[in-house]
Write an enzyme that holds these catalytic residues in place. Structure first.
Site, PDB file in Angstrom:
ATOM      1  N   LYS A  22       0.871  -1.045   0.129  1.00  0.00           N
ATOM      2  CA  LYS A  22       0.097  -0.005   0.009  1.00  0.00           C
ATOM      3  C   LYS A  22       0.675   1.064   0.015  1.00  0.00           C
ATOM      4  CE  LYS A  22      -1.762   1.388   4.049  1.00  0.00           C
ATOM      5  NZ  LYS A  22      -1.624   2.787   4.316  1.00  0.00           N
ATOM      6  N   ASN A  23       1.803   1.307   0.875  1.00  0.00           N
ATOM      7  CA  ASN A  23       2.852   2.417   0.947  1.00  0.00           C
ATOM      8  C   ASN A  23       3.814   2.881  -0.129  1.00  0.00           C
ATOM      9  OD1 ASN A  23       1.070   2.794   3.219  1.00  0.00           O
ATOM     10  ND2 ASN A  23       2.438   2.431   4.672  1.00  0.00           N
ATOM     11  N   ARG A  93      -5.034  10.422   4.316  1.00  0.00           N
ATOM     12  CA  ARG A  93      -3.855  11.511   4.500  1.00  0.00           C
ATOM     13  C   ARG A  93      -2.841  11.145   3.395  1.00  0.00           C
ATOM     14  NH1 ARG A  93      -0.665  11.232   7.173  1.00  0.00           N
ATOM     15  NH2 ARG A  93      -0.376  13.436   7.655  1.00  0.00           N
ATOM     16  N   CYS A 117      -5.242  12.188  12.560  1.00  0.00           N
ATOM     17  CA  CYS A 117      -5.791  11.027  12.418  1.00  0.00           C
ATOM     18  C   CYS A 117      -5.916  10.478  13.911  1.00  0.00           C
ATOM     19  CB  CYS A 117      -5.330   9.854  11.506  1.00  0.00           C
ATOM     20  SG  CYS A 117      -3.718   9.290  12.078  1.00  0.00           S
ATOM     21  N   ARG A 122      -0.159  14.253  12.762  1.00  0.00           N
ATOM     22  CA  ARG A 122       0.303  14.198  11.703  1.00  0.00           C
ATOM     23  C   ARG A 122       0.319  15.408  10.603  1.00  0.00           C
ATOM     24  NH1 ARG A 122      -1.293   8.840  10.383  1.00  0.00           N
ATOM     25  NH2 ARG A 122       0.376   8.811   8.725  1.00  0.00           N
ATOM     26  N   PRO A 123       1.242  16.226  11.212  1.00  0.00           N
ATOM     27  CA  PRO A 123       1.555  17.580  10.568  1.00  0.00           C
ATOM     28  C   PRO A 123       2.118  17.374   9.058  1.00  0.00           C
ATOM     29  CG  PRO A 123       3.157  17.594  12.304  1.00  0.00           C
ATOM     30  CD  PRO A 123       2.238  16.396  12.437  1.00  0.00           C
ATOM     31  N   VAL A 124       2.140  18.413   8.279  1.00  0.00           N
ATOM     32  CA  VAL A 124       2.924  18.322   7.056  1.00  0.00           C
ATOM     33  C   VAL A 124       3.670  19.441   6.765  1.00  0.00           C
ATOM     34  CG1 VAL A 124       1.109  16.898   5.752  1.00  0.00           C
ATOM     35  CG2 VAL A 124       0.836  19.349   5.794  1.00  0.00           C
ATOM     36  N   ASP A 125       4.201  20.062   8.003  1.00  0.00           N
ATOM     37  CA  ASP A 125       5.033  21.371   7.995  1.00  0.00           C
ATOM     38  C   ASP A 125       6.521  21.123   7.331  1.00  0.00           C
ATOM     39  OD1 ASP A 125       5.581  19.702  10.335  1.00  0.00           O
ATOM     40  OD2 ASP A 125       6.943  21.023  10.774  1.00  0.00           O
ATOM     41  N   ASP A 305       4.487   0.564  12.244  1.00  0.00           N
ATOM     42  CA  ASP A 305       3.457  -0.163  11.716  1.00  0.00           C
ATOM     43  C   ASP A 305       3.159  -1.571  12.034  1.00  0.00           C
ATOM     44  OD1 ASP A 305       3.537   1.741   8.335  1.00  0.00           O
ATOM     45  OD2 ASP A 305       2.838   2.119  10.432  1.00  0.00           O
ATOM     46  N   ILE A 327       7.648   6.950  17.245  1.00  0.00           N
ATOM     47  CA  ILE A 327       7.090   7.685  15.996  1.00  0.00           C
ATOM     48  C   ILE A 327       5.854   8.678  16.279  1.00  0.00           C
ATOM     49  CG2 ILE A 327       6.762   7.551  13.356  1.00  0.00           C
ATOM     50  CD1 ILE A 327       9.675   6.806  13.948  1.00  0.00           C
ATOM     51  N   ARG A 397      -8.778  -0.583   4.466  1.00  0.00           N
ATOM     52  CA  ARG A 397      -7.839   0.351   3.816  1.00  0.00           C
ATOM     53  C   ARG A 397      -6.565  -0.001   3.591  1.00  0.00           C
ATOM     54  NH1 ARG A 397      -7.364   5.919   6.899  1.00  0.00           N
ATOM     55  NH2 ARG A 397      -5.875   5.956   5.143  1.00  0.00           N
TER      56      ARG A 397
HETATM   57  C1  EPZ Z   1       4.106   7.050   6.440  1.00  0.00           C
HETATM   58  O1  EPZ Z   1       3.383   7.762   7.098  1.00  0.00           O
HETATM   59  C2  EPZ Z   1       3.331   5.733   6.103  1.00  0.00           C
HETATM   60  N1  EPZ Z   1       2.049   5.925   5.466  1.00  0.00           N
HETATM   61  C3  EPZ Z   1       2.666   5.272   7.648  1.00  0.00           C
HETATM   62  O2  EPZ Z   1       1.801   4.146   7.452  1.00  0.00           O
HETATM   63  C4  EPZ Z   1       3.799   4.934   8.411  1.00  0.00           C
HETATM   64  O3  EPZ Z   1       3.273   4.764   9.802  1.00  0.00           O
HETATM   65  C5  EPZ Z   1       4.772   6.310   8.787  1.00  0.00           C
HETATM   66  O4  EPZ Z   1       5.211   6.565   7.436  1.00  0.00           O
HETATM   67  C6  EPZ Z   1       5.886   6.136   9.520  1.00  0.00           C
HETATM   68  O5  EPZ Z   1       6.693   4.780   8.919  1.00  0.00           O
HETATM   69  C7  EPZ Z   1       2.415   6.387   4.185  1.00  0.00           C
HETATM   70  O6  EPZ Z   1       3.336   5.675   3.507  1.00  0.00           O
HETATM   71  C8  EPZ Z   1       1.278   6.462   3.163  1.00  0.00           C
HETATM   72  P1  EPZ Z   1       6.204  10.368   8.706  1.00  0.00           P
HETATM   73  P2  EPZ Z   1       4.087   9.479   7.329  1.00  0.00           P
HETATM   74  O7  EPZ Z   1       5.962  11.589   7.890  1.00  0.00           O
HETATM   75  O8  EPZ Z   1       4.695   9.656   6.041  1.00  0.00           O
HETATM   76  C9  EPZ Z   1       6.296  13.730  11.904  1.00  0.00           C
HETATM   77  C10 EPZ Z   1      -0.034   2.878   7.805  1.00  0.00           C
HETATM   78  O9  EPZ Z   1      -0.238   2.140   8.876  1.00  0.00           O
HETATM   79  N2  EPZ Z   1       6.062  14.684  10.842  1.00  0.00           N
HETATM   80  O10 EPZ Z   1       7.206   9.309   8.335  1.00  0.00           O
HETATM   81  O11 EPZ Z   1       2.595  10.175   7.406  1.00  0.00           O
HETATM   82  C11 EPZ Z   1       4.960  12.719  12.295  1.00  0.00           C
HETATM   83  O12 EPZ Z   1       3.956  13.599  12.959  1.00  0.00           O
HETATM   84  C12 EPZ Z   1       0.574   4.300   7.751  1.00  0.00           C
HETATM   85  O13 EPZ Z   1      -0.025   2.269   6.703  1.00  0.00           O
HETATM   86  C13 EPZ Z   1       6.157  15.982  11.105  1.00  0.00           C
HETATM   87  O14 EPZ Z   1       6.137  16.510  12.292  1.00  0.00           O
HETATM   88  O15 EPZ Z   1       4.708   9.673   8.331  1.00  0.00           O
HETATM   89  C14 EPZ Z   1       5.429  11.596  12.698  1.00  0.00           C
HETATM   90  O16 EPZ Z   1       5.749  11.871  14.249  1.00  0.00           O
HETATM   91  C15 EPZ Z   1       0.119   4.717   9.178  1.00  0.00           C
HETATM   92  N3  EPZ Z   1       6.114  16.993  10.047  1.00  0.00           N
HETATM   93  C16 EPZ Z   1       7.010  11.608  12.002  1.00  0.00           C
HETATM   94  O17 EPZ Z   1       7.167  12.674  11.520  1.00  0.00           O
HETATM   95  C17 EPZ Z   1       5.797  16.421   8.809  1.00  0.00           C
HETATM   96  O18 EPZ Z   1       5.790  17.485   7.975  1.00  0.00           O
HETATM   97  C18 EPZ Z   1       6.982  10.412  11.204  1.00  0.00           C
HETATM   98  O19 EPZ Z   1       5.921  10.606  10.276  1.00  0.00           O
HETATM   99  C19 EPZ Z   1       5.898  15.149   8.639  1.00  0.00           C
HETATM  100  C20 EPZ Z   1       6.002  14.196   9.609  1.00  0.00           C
END
Ligand code: EPZ
Length: 417
Positions: A22-23, A93, A117, A122-125, A305, A327, A397
């Site tokens: 999926k990812n 997301r 969620c 889950r910020p995107v900053d 995960d 995480i 999902r």
């Molecule tokens: C990806 O999410 C995966 N989703 C998630 O899988 C997975 O849990 C996660 O990576 C960690 O491995 C997809 O690939 C579609 P991150 P992502 O950005 O990219 C913080 C599942 O079960 N952060 O690596 O959204 C964030 O809050 C899903 O399939 C910021 O602060 O995760 C977290 O604490 C759930 N600012 C950490 O970084 C940002 O701009 C890691 O998040 C981005 C992230």
């Protein structure tokens, strides 16, 4: 809403095929936006998130077709509206992954903020900061990210945190930027590598995917390509843990042990005999599992995960285990539901102490997020009596036909509509 009814006690035995990841599929489908020529994808998993993303891409003008082998063809030749509406983004997301490609291909994008969620804010900053470093003008208005860039410029971007989709967004945007981009502290997940391989097949110049430094030399346009999605390492891990919890013996096809080495190591620590095979992985248990400590961290460390699934295993293992989630800030909600099944779990902050109990008792439980649902299914497989898992739309999902695959392995499980 659908539910799953599970009658516990069956050992999982036999063979199943693992679906595409999926990812990996989600970012790779977004990569189609970068080219005016068709992207053909094989081994795409049939999941709710995939169909949601297809609706999102279709709304932008991407032509979607399935070939006779259920391969997916995405043609973004007539991309007409770089817009990702709230009502679709709020259900998935990962829609944020259209931001980089739309900005690179169209010079503009209007993407709803994904919002949080169950597992965290889950910020995107970091996605936004990286694109701004590449010259994008980005504002957030009324819940939407409004982004503009005549042409993105290559830049050196240091990501404060390791972010998987942040790395993927920037890598895709950089493919069409003017000059070279260096992403430092990049995510090293195998799905990032799979995306990079697809982008290279489309003509991108990318070095270092899979390491924490990825360099991308921008080109003027990308071509179409054909790509096969890598196996889903989290589905693989989920079935391995389910087999271990039930004291079973299974063979998983169309996957590979090297994708989840940290999980395999932990399963061996729990007493599992694991054999890496040509196109798969086999697991057999000689006796009940032993308690195993774990601490989640970015790849190649133990994946967040897989934390919920492993907690279910520790609930019925011999001994006491300490699980630390580094995480996400709220990824223990499955613990509250596991306690309803009789598990002995103490949560304090981002640490859970799990004392193995001889037997869980079936009950009705509620899924709260994708991997929490998988954890409850695993617990239901080993609990005495019947377990009903509610709100399994979370499960749909991320897992393709999970009850069929588990039933194929001998589980007594069925979906109640
Ligand atoms: C990806 O999410 C995966 N989703 C998630 O899988 C997975 O849990 C996660 O990576 C960690 O491995 C997809 O690939 C579609 P991150 P992502 O950005 O990219 C913080 C599942 O079960 N952060 O690596 O959204 C964030 O809050 C899903 O399939 C910021 O602060 O995760 C977290 O604490 C759930 N600012 C950490 O970084 C940002 O701009 C890691 O998040 C981005 C992230």
């Amino acid at each position: 809403m659908d539910k799953l009814l599970i009658q516990g006690g069956a050992r999982l035995e036999g063979e199943v095929r693992i679906s595409g990841a999926k990812n990996a599929a989600l970012p790779i489908m977004c990569a189609a936006l970068l080219s005016a020529e068709p992207l053909r994808l094989a081994n795409v998993p049939h999941l709710r998130d995939v169909t949601t993303l297809l609706s999102l891409l279709g709304g932008m003008g991407v032509a979607v077709s399935l070939d006779e082998k259920l391969g997916l063809e995405l043609d973004a030749g007539n991309l007409h509206s770089p817009f990702a509406p709230y009502d679709l983004v709020k259900t998935m997301r990962a829609s944020i992954l259209v931001l980089g490609p739309l900005l690179a291909r169209c010079g503009e994008a209007r993407v709803s903020l994904p919002g949080g969620c169950a597992i965290g804010q889950r910020p995107v900053d970091l996605h936004i900061k990286g694109l701004q470093a590449m010259g994008a003008e980005i504002n957030v208005e009324h819940g939407y990210i409004i982004a503009r860039a005549k042409r993105l410029k290559g830049a050196r971007v240091f990501s404060d945190l390791v972010t998987v989709t942040g790395t993927e967004n920037l890598m895709m945007a950089a493919c069409l930027a003017d000059g070279t981009t260096l992403i430092e502290n990049a995510a090293r997940e195998p799905e990032v590598v799979d995306l990079a391989n697809c982008l290279k097949a489309m003509g991108a110049n990318i070095e270092g995917a899979g390491s924490d430094k990825i360099s991308i030399e921008g080109v003027n346009a990308l071509a179409g390509a054909t790509h096969r999605i890598m196996p889903d390492r989290i589905e693989t891990g989920t079935f391995l843990v389910a087999a271990a919890a039930t004291g079973g013996s299974v063979r998983l096809r169309n996957t590979s042990a090297h994708l989840l080495a940290a999980v395999v190591d932990k399963l061996r620590e729990a007493g599992a005999n694991i054999t890496a095979e040509e196109d798969g992985i086999a697991l057999a248990m000689d006796g009940p599992p032993l308690s195993v400590n774990l601490r989640t961290a970015p790849y190649p460390a133990f994946p967040t995960d897989m934390q919920a699934q492993f907690m279910a295993l520790d609930c019925v293992a011999r001994g006491t285990a300490v699980l630390t989630e580094t995480i996400f800030e709220n990824r223990f909600m499955h613990a509250l539901e596991l306690q309803r099944l009789g598990a002995d779990i103490e949560i304090s902050g981002n640490t859970a102490v799990v004392k193995g109990v001889p037997q869980l008792e079936g009950a009705t439980v509620m899924a709260t997020d994708l991997r929490a649902s998988a954890s409850l299914v695993i617990a239901g497989l080993v609990a005495k009596g019947d377990t009903v898992v509610e709100r399994i739309y979370h499960l749909d999902r991320g897992y393709e036909c999970i009850e069929e695959k588990l039933a194929q392995l001998g589980a007594r499980i069925k979906r109640i509509h």
